[in-house]
Design a protein around this motif. Structure first.
Motif, PDB file in Angstrom:
ATOM      1  N   LEU A  21      10.574   0.249  -6.992  1.00 15.75           N
ATOM      2  CA  LEU A  21       9.761   0.801  -8.054  1.00 15.75           C
ATOM      3  C   LEU A  21       8.315   0.281  -7.587  1.00 15.75           C
ATOM      4  O   LEU A  21       8.232  -0.774  -7.190  1.00 15.75           O
ATOM      5  N   ILE A  22       7.426   1.243  -7.425  1.00 13.78           N
ATOM      6  CA  ILE A  22       6.254   1.074  -6.850  1.00 13.78           C
ATOM      7  C   ILE A  22       5.122   1.440  -7.917  1.00 13.78           C
ATOM      8  O   ILE A  22       5.030   2.471  -8.131  1.00 13.78           O
ATOM      9  N   ALA A  23       4.726   0.283  -8.314  1.00  8.82           N
ATOM     10  CA  ALA A  23       3.381   0.434  -9.427  1.00  8.82           C
ATOM     11  C   ALA A  23       2.173   0.655  -8.906  1.00  8.82           C
ATOM     12  O   ALA A  23       1.784   0.510  -7.649  1.00  8.82           O
ATOM     13  N   PRO A  24       1.425   1.808  -9.421  1.00  8.76           N
ATOM     14  CA  PRO A  24       0.220   2.307  -9.165  1.00  8.76           C
ATOM     15  C   PRO A  24      -0.773   1.351  -8.630  1.00  8.76           C
ATOM     16  O   PRO A  24      -1.679   1.178  -7.772  1.00  8.76           O
ATOM     17  N   GLU A  25      -0.798   0.107  -9.455  1.00  5.97           N
ATOM     18  CA  GLU A  25      -1.913  -0.960  -9.440  1.00  5.97           C
ATOM     19  C   GLU A  25      -1.863  -1.622  -8.073  1.00  5.97           C
ATOM     20  O   GLU A  25      -2.718  -2.370  -7.675  1.00  5.97           O
ATOM     21  N   GLY A  26      -0.560  -1.604  -7.185  1.00  5.81           N
ATOM     22  CA  GLY A  26      -0.634  -2.200  -6.032  1.00  5.81           C
ATOM     23  C   GLY A  26      -0.758  -1.457  -4.883  1.00  5.81           C
ATOM     24  O   GLY A  26      -0.547  -2.020  -3.777  1.00  5.81           O
ATOM     25  N   LEU A  27      -1.078  -0.334  -5.175  1.00  9.38           N
ATOM     26  CA  LEU A  27      -1.200   0.809  -3.890  1.00  9.38           C
ATOM     27  C   LEU A  27      -2.507   0.582  -2.983  1.00  9.38           C
ATOM     28  O   LEU A  27      -3.536  -0.070  -3.613  1.00  9.38           O
TER      29      LEU A  27
END
Length: 254
Positions: A21-27
């Protein structure tokens, strides 16, 4: 981005080869040759355990890829417009793609992208190596998902599916949009050889990934590897909807 406003924490979960799961705030921004005036992040990739590569791209004013994307003899590509409007072209054909518009390019066809207007456009971009069948060859496909009618999913009226590409055996993959009404769910927890890369277009939910229930929401990216348990419940007040890839129509190679 500036100084953090709270303790450093992340909703993202990375289980190499299994799921993510990759949340947008960590990109973070990746520099990809050929993309100009674009913010681009690599999501799923072989380094994560996927057999494909997914990207999230924000094309600013004047954003483009005039050098082309893909185009190798064994690589197929796909672009889906989340927001905005772009011109996409391949093999001398041009397509005006607005929100929900998409273009599939078969192996050997290079994809060119150009943002239109003064506002940003947001894209979900994909590439993978094609597994050909003798005497068969996929073809260029373009449409807008908003023009395709939903089909009832597995006999459940509160879960609906759209096929974005033909189901012909010429294609070794497909893209779908799956949408759950609030409180709807998969009929069972799936376990299968296919893998997925999914971008959440709307809503909130709880997703079972390898028998772990994980909260997800609009803007998240999910990678699901082969044989990983997977299923979702929709929660909240709007539909949980996502666009995702699936490998299909081929046997397993030994």
């Amino acid at each position: 981005m500036g100084y953090p406003k709270d303790l450093l924490a992340s909703r993202s979960i990375i289980k190499h080869g299994k799921y993510a799961l990759i949340a947008p705030e960590g990109l973070v921004n990746n520099v990809i040759p050929g993309f100009e005036n674009c913010i681009i992040s690599i999501l799923g990739s072989p380094k994560l355990g996927a057999s494909f590569v997914d990207y999230i791209v924000t094309m600013n004013k004047g954003g483009k890829n005039s050098e082309g994307f893909g185009g190798q003899a064994d690589v197929e590509t796909f672009v889906y417009v989340i927001e905005g409007a772009i011109k996409a072209s391949t093999d001398g054909q041009e397509f005006l793609l607005e929100e929900s518009g998409y273009l599939y390019c078969p192996p050997g066809s290079k994809l060119y992208l150009e943002n239109l207007g003064d506002t940003d456009s947001k894209l979900f971009l994909y590439k993978q190596k094609n597994r050909p069948l003798e005497g068969r060859k996929p073809w260029i496909v373009s449409n807008h998902a908003n023009k395709i009618e939903y089909q009832i999913y597995d006999g459940m009226h509160n879960v609906n599916l759209k096929n974005l590409l033909p189901t012909d055996i010429d294609f070794d993959m497909n893209f779908h949009i799956l949408s759950f009404d609030p409180a709807a769910s998969h009929p069972f927890i799936e376990t299968h050889v296919q893998e997925h890369g999914a971008y959440l277009l709307s809503g909130e939910g709880m997703y079972n990934l390898d028998n772990n229930w994980v909260p997800v929401k609009k803007g998240d990216y999910i990678f699901m590897g082969p044989y990983v348990h997977q299923a979702a419940y929709a929660i909240g007040r709007e539909n949980l909807t996502y666009v995702y890839s699936k490998d299909c129509n081929r046997d397993v190679e030994l």
